[in-house]
Every structure is written in structure tokens, then in C-alpha cells.
Write a protein that holds these residues in place. Sequence first.
Motif, mmCIF file in Angstrom:
data_model
loop_
_atom_site.group_PDB
_atom_site.id
_atom_site.type_symbol
_atom_site.label_atom_id
_atom_site.label_comp_id
_atom_site.label_asym_id
_atom_site.label_seq_id
_atom_site.Cartn_x
_atom_site.Cartn_y
_atom_site.Cartn_z
ATOM 1 N N ALA A 30 0.794 -1.209 -0.062
ATOM 2 C CA ALA A 30 -0.083 -0.181 0.050
ATOM 3 C C ALA A 30 1.047 1.152 0.002
ATOM 4 O O ALA A 30 0.509 2.206 -0.628
ATOM 5 N N VAL A 31 1.901 1.154 0.710
ATOM 6 C CA VAL A 31 2.805 2.473 0.925
ATOM 7 C C VAL A 31 3.486 2.524 -0.431
ATOM 8 O O VAL A 31 3.951 3.737 -0.985
ATOM 9 N N THR A 32 4.071 1.651 -1.046
ATOM 10 C CA THR A 32 4.718 1.585 -2.359
ATOM 11 C C THR A 32 3.858 2.082 -3.240
ATOM 12 O O THR A 32 4.235 3.095 -4.200
ATOM 13 N N ALA A 33 2.459 1.654 -3.608
ATOM 14 C CA ALA A 33 1.585 2.350 -4.274
ATOM 15 C C ALA A 33 1.468 3.937 -4.002
ATOM 16 O O ALA A 33 1.341 4.705 -5.128
ATOM 17 N N GLY A 37 16.253 22.921 0.373
ATOM 18 C CA GLY A 37 16.488 22.520 -1.108
ATOM 19 C C GLY A 37 17.344 21.459 -1.441
ATOM 20 O O GLY A 37 17.668 21.471 -2.520
ATOM 21 N N ALA A 38 17.650 20.807 -0.273
ATOM 22 C CA ALA A 38 18.672 19.669 -0.493
ATOM 23 C C ALA A 38 17.798 18.375 -0.916
ATOM 24 O O ALA A 38 18.769 17.457 -1.705
ATOM 25 N N HIS A 39 16.706 18.067 -0.865
ATOM 26 C CA HIS A 39 15.863 17.119 -1.487
ATOM 27 C C HIS A 39 14.389 17.583 -1.764
ATOM 28 O O HIS A 39 13.835 18.515 -1.296
ATOM 29 N N PHE A 40 13.907 16.765 -2.550
ATOM 30 C CA PHE A 40 12.405 16.727 -2.613
ATOM 31 C C PHE A 40 11.756 15.560 -1.769
ATOM 32 O O PHE A 40 12.286 14.734 -1.246
ATOM 33 N N LEU A 41 10.500 15.983 -1.871
ATOM 34 C CA LEU A 41 9.810 15.043 -0.605
ATOM 35 C C LEU A 41 9.994 13.615 -1.270
ATOM 36 O O LEU A 41 10.130 12.479 -0.465
ATOM 37 N N SER A 42 9.958 13.382 -2.491
ATOM 38 C CA SER A 42 10.033 11.736 -2.962
ATOM 39 C C SER A 42 11.389 11.404 -2.343
ATOM 40 O O SER A 42 11.554 9.952 -2.156
ATOM 41 N N HIS A 43 12.247 12.126 -2.457
ATOM 42 C CA HIS A 43 13.560 11.617 -1.727
ATOM 43 C C HIS A 43 13.470 11.144 -0.596
ATOM 44 O O HIS A 43 14.217 10.183 -0.268
ATOM 45 N N THR A 44 12.886 11.948 0.297
ATOM 46 C CA THR A 44 12.738 11.514 1.871
ATOM 47 C C THR A 44 11.883 10.201 1.788
ATOM 48 O O THR A 44 12.190 9.359 2.658
ATOM 49 N N LEU A 45 10.821 10.006 1.213
ATOM 50 C CA LEU A 45 9.730 9.021 1.200
ATOM 51 C C LEU A 45 10.474 7.710 0.666
ATOM 52 O O LEU A 45 10.325 6.717 1.333
ATOM 53 N N TRP A 46 11.240 7.745 -0.499
ATOM 54 C CA TRP A 46 11.868 6.583 -1.070
ATOM 55 C C TRP A 46 13.146 6.089 -0.157
ATOM 56 O O TRP A 46 13.279 4.872 -0.086
ATOM 57 N N SER A 47 13.567 7.207 0.670
ATOM 58 C CA SER A 47 14.551 6.647 1.666
ATOM 59 C C SER A 47 13.943 6.012 2.601
ATOM 60 O O SER A 47 14.625 4.992 3.171
ATOM 61 N N GLY A 48 12.805 6.290 2.993
ATOM 62 C CA GLY A 48 12.210 5.516 4.126
ATOM 63 C C GLY A 48 11.937 4.116 3.609
ATOM 64 O O GLY A 48 11.905 3.060 4.415
ATOM 65 N N TRP A 49 11.228 3.925 2.658
ATOM 66 C CA TRP A 49 10.962 2.750 1.613
ATOM 67 C C TRP A 49 12.133 1.904 1.787
ATOM 68 O O TRP A 49 11.951 0.562 2.323
ATOM 69 N N ALA A 50 13.272 2.417 1.283
ATOM 70 C CA ALA A 50 14.404 1.699 0.998
ATOM 71 C C ALA A 50 15.021 0.942 2.309
ATOM 72 O O ALA A 50 15.528 0.059 2.646
#
Length: 232
Positions: A16-19, A192-205
Amino acid sequence: MDASSRSVSPLWPTLAVTAALVGWDLGGGDLWLASLPGTPFGFPLRSNWALASLMHEGGKTLSWVLVLGMLAAVWLPMGPWRRLSRPERWQLVLSVLAAVGAVTLLKKFSLTSCPWDLRVFGGVAEHVSHWRWGVADGGPGHCFPAGHASAAFGFVGGWFVWRRHSPGFARGWLLAAVVAGLVLGVGQQLRGAHFLSHTLWSGWACWMAGWAVDMAMTGRRRRATDAKLNAA
């Protein structure tokens, strides 16, 4: 050990989180969100002391202090750590190291640059989806996923250990790691160091790394148990 906690499967929540993360990527909200703190001349908060020194450097330092504390607890367990076997205490440490290592490795091969490097925010790079591996954006790259957030997200793998002994404590541990990771991530986004997606995918990884360590350790325990039964 709570038998019911062993039946909790992370599969469906993970899917669900991945989707949801894929949906965020497809929605293209990164640039819009970055434009709130960003300007055509850069990010005014890039060198903000609280964000750059206190939260960024302080967050990393605190993370490694906690890892060293968990490493010491492998041999000198205190408090709730006494509920865990030594292999489980090792798993807590290894899951953090595996998570941070996974994010670091992904960053090394990523050509995606940070928001502050983009032309729209006063830099030189063009915005290219982080999923277009091998396509350079004209900037320095190596910005995806968010490395700093992994200093907190790296602890999410502890949920797999604690759920076998105290589901309530496991949920609290997971919540604390997720909230801390998001806070660190937001701080970097404001700079300005990261986009939100960068943070979220970091958590996923980090979550996937913790899950992989848990599967490896569970397999090791099963093989050890089978060996003892066969030897009896």
C-alpha cells in the motif's frame, strides 16, 4: 513472546505504501512543493543555522550515538533490551547499518541532482525523473534518495525485532523512527537539499533493508533449530 505478533505480515502495508509513493511520483508534486520554500534565486533557508547545523549535523551525530549505544547493548543489555536474545540485539544494529548502506549505495549510482541544483531554482540542472536511471540532468547528481533522512529511517527495521516480544513497544519504535525521518526530511526540503519523494523513498529503502535483514536472521535461526533437532 506474543504469538499473535508473529502473524503480523508487513506485506500488505508495504504494498500500500509503495503504491502511494508511486502515485506521488506520477502526480509530479515534487517541483510544486519545492517551489514553496524555493525561489528562482535559490532557497533562502539553505544556510539556516537551525536546519543546516542543528538539525542536519546534529541529527547525524545523534543517530550514530544511538547506534553505538545499541552496539554496546549487544553485550550489556539494559531495560527492554534484556528481553532480546543476543542475535536479536545484533539484528537491531545490523538493520540500521544495512538501511543506511542501501541508501548510500543507491545515491552513489543515482544521477539525480538536488533541488538547489536545478535551473528553476537558480542552478544549472534540468529536472529529470529519478526513475530515468542513466539519464544525466546536467547537475552533480547523487541526490536520490535522501541520505540524511536515513539517519532516522534506518531504525525502522527494529520493528521486526520488537514485534516478537512487545507489539506495543514495536509500534512506538516504528512511529518514532518514521516521525524523526520525516522531520529530518522536511528540514532538508526547506533548504532545497531534497524533494519530498527523495525522503519518502529513503524511508521505503530503509524498511526493505530492515525486512531483508529480518528474513536473513529468521532463516539463520530456523537452520540452527533444525540442526539441533537433527542432532538430537
